[in-house]
Scaffold this motif. Structure first.
Motif, short mmCIF file in Angstrom:
data_model
loop_
_atom_site.label_atom_id
_atom_site.label_comp_id
_atom_site.label_asym_id
_atom_site.label_seq_id
_atom_site.Cartn_x
_atom_site.Cartn_y
_atom_site.Cartn_z
N GLU A 161 -15.11 38.26 11.52
CA GLU A 161 -15.49 37.31 10.48
C GLU A 161 -16.88 36.76 10.80
O GLU A 161 -17.26 36.67 11.96
CB GLU A 161 -14.52 36.12 10.43
CG GLU A 161 -13.11 36.45 10.01
CD GLU A 161 -12.24 35.20 10.01
OE1 GLU A 161 -11.94 34.69 8.92
OE2 GLU A 161 -11.89 34.72 11.10
N ALA A 163 -19.70 33.45 9.54
CA ALA A 163 -19.78 32.18 8.82
C ALA A 163 -21.22 31.71 8.72
O ALA A 163 -22.04 31.99 9.61
CB ALA A 163 -18.95 31.11 9.52
N SER A 229 -16.92 33.38 12.65
CA SER A 229 -16.18 32.32 11.96
C SER A 229 -15.32 31.50 12.90
O SER A 229 -15.23 30.28 12.78
CB SER A 229 -15.30 32.92 10.86
OG SER A 229 -16.08 33.42 9.82
N LYS A 247 -17.44 31.71 4.63
CA LYS A 247 -16.81 32.60 5.61
C LYS A 247 -16.61 33.96 4.94
O LYS A 247 -16.22 34.02 3.77
CB LYS A 247 -15.43 32.07 6.05
CG LYS A 247 -15.48 30.91 7.03
CD LYS A 247 -14.06 30.59 7.49
CE LYS A 247 -14.07 29.46 8.51
NZ LYS A 247 -12.68 29.17 9.00
#
Length: 312
Positions: A161, A163, A229, A247
């Motif tokens: 992930e 962000a 993230s 995100k």
């Protein structure tokens, strides 16, 4: 090998590795250095995951831990970070913890191995693992084709992930909307560094660790930070006037434990332990403990292709 000699060996080797990278780290704060990141995202597509994820694993009772090439017999000596909650950090009691490290402890227990952690910086971790300063690297490491030139990896234990972290009133709300008119921070050597440098075409401000990157967002020294993230969630506090503005879930490369490229027996053993903690529900328990609000993508699972997560 005594614990004191082990640590001395680690410190000496890390110092040598860091000496090679200090120039890049030192100039990372003034945004004047040239691009330093390889294109680590090259080849990171969904099809490539099947190329690396094993069909199955060796049975635990067939693993001979005396043949794993460990620095210290009976112990996994692990390089990790100290400042990246909820994945990898040192708690108030001085213990290494977080999702990644607790998962590795559980994997070690399946293999009847103790786990000993040592703090380092991400920029030197992979080289140190391949030089066998550490048996294993644990740092939410995204597995990419470029990194596989340096180290070997286990099967995946988490998905990726990214962000966008910035002040609450920052005008740009998406990572894709960033351009070279902003000062964008990254932690040096991360996939986020490579993404900002090679995909967005922006020369970022590079920092050695997550705490420093976040501190520079708070102080306004940079406009935004492109971060993993999980680490962003662990750093951002509402009272700082900073927020996670976006995100993005990335299932096209997974995170895994790093091992020296020539130590296939250790990779095989860790893969066996990982499938075991997936099967007995430990992975699910840890995932819900450390990421209580996260949803696991339906098209992703940890471990080998034959891993069997318990029914939810």
């Amino acid at each position: 090998m005594t614990s004191r000699r082990l640590r001395g060996r680690a410190i000496a080797a890390i110092a040598a590795t860091l000496a090679l990278s200090l120039g890049a780290v030192a100039c990372s704060s003034d945004n004047s250095s040239g691009g330093t990141g390889e294109n680590a995202l090259a080849g990171s597509d969904q099809a490539s995951l099947d190329k690396y994820t094993t069909d199955d694993v060796t049975a635990l009772d067939q693993i001979d831990t005396s043949k794993l090439g460990l620095i210290k017999a009976g112990t996994l000596y692990v390089g990790t970070l100290s400042d990246a909650p909820p994945n990898i950090f040192i708690d108030e009691a001085g213990n290494f913890t977080g999702f990644d490290n607790e998962l590795l402890r559980a994997v070690g227990a399946k293999l009847d191995l103790d786990v000993e952690f040592a703090a380092t910086e991400f920029s030197s971790l992979l080289a140190a693992v391949n030089n066998k300063v550490y048996d294993v690297g644990s740092s939410s490491i995204s597995t990419t084709d470029a990194r596989r030139q340096t180290v070997g990896f286990t099967n995946g234990y988490d998905f990726g992930e990214m962000a966008l972290v910035a002040k609450n009133d920052y005008a740009i709300k998406t990572i894709a909307g960033l351009d070279d008119q902003q000062r964008i921070g990254v932690v040096q050597g991360t996939v986020q560094d490579d993404y900002v440098t090679n995909t967005l075409g922006i020369e970022p401000v590079r920092f050695p660790d997550y705490n420093t990157a976040y501190a520079n967002v708070k102080s306004g020294q940079i406009d935004a930070w492109v971060a993993p993230s999980q680490q962003a969630s662990g750093q951002v506090k509402a009272e700082d006037g900073v927020a996670i503005l976006e995100k993005t879930i990335n299932t096209t490369n997974f995170t895994a434990f790093a091992v020296a490229k020539d130590n296939q027996p250790l990779i095989d053993a860790l893969n066996a332990g990982l499938d075991a903690v997936v099967a007995d529900g430990t992975w699910n328990t840890l995932e819900k403990t450390w990421y209580p609000d996260r949803e696991v993508p339906a098209d992703w699972k940890p471990g080998s292709k034959a891993s069997t997560p318990p029914a939810s």
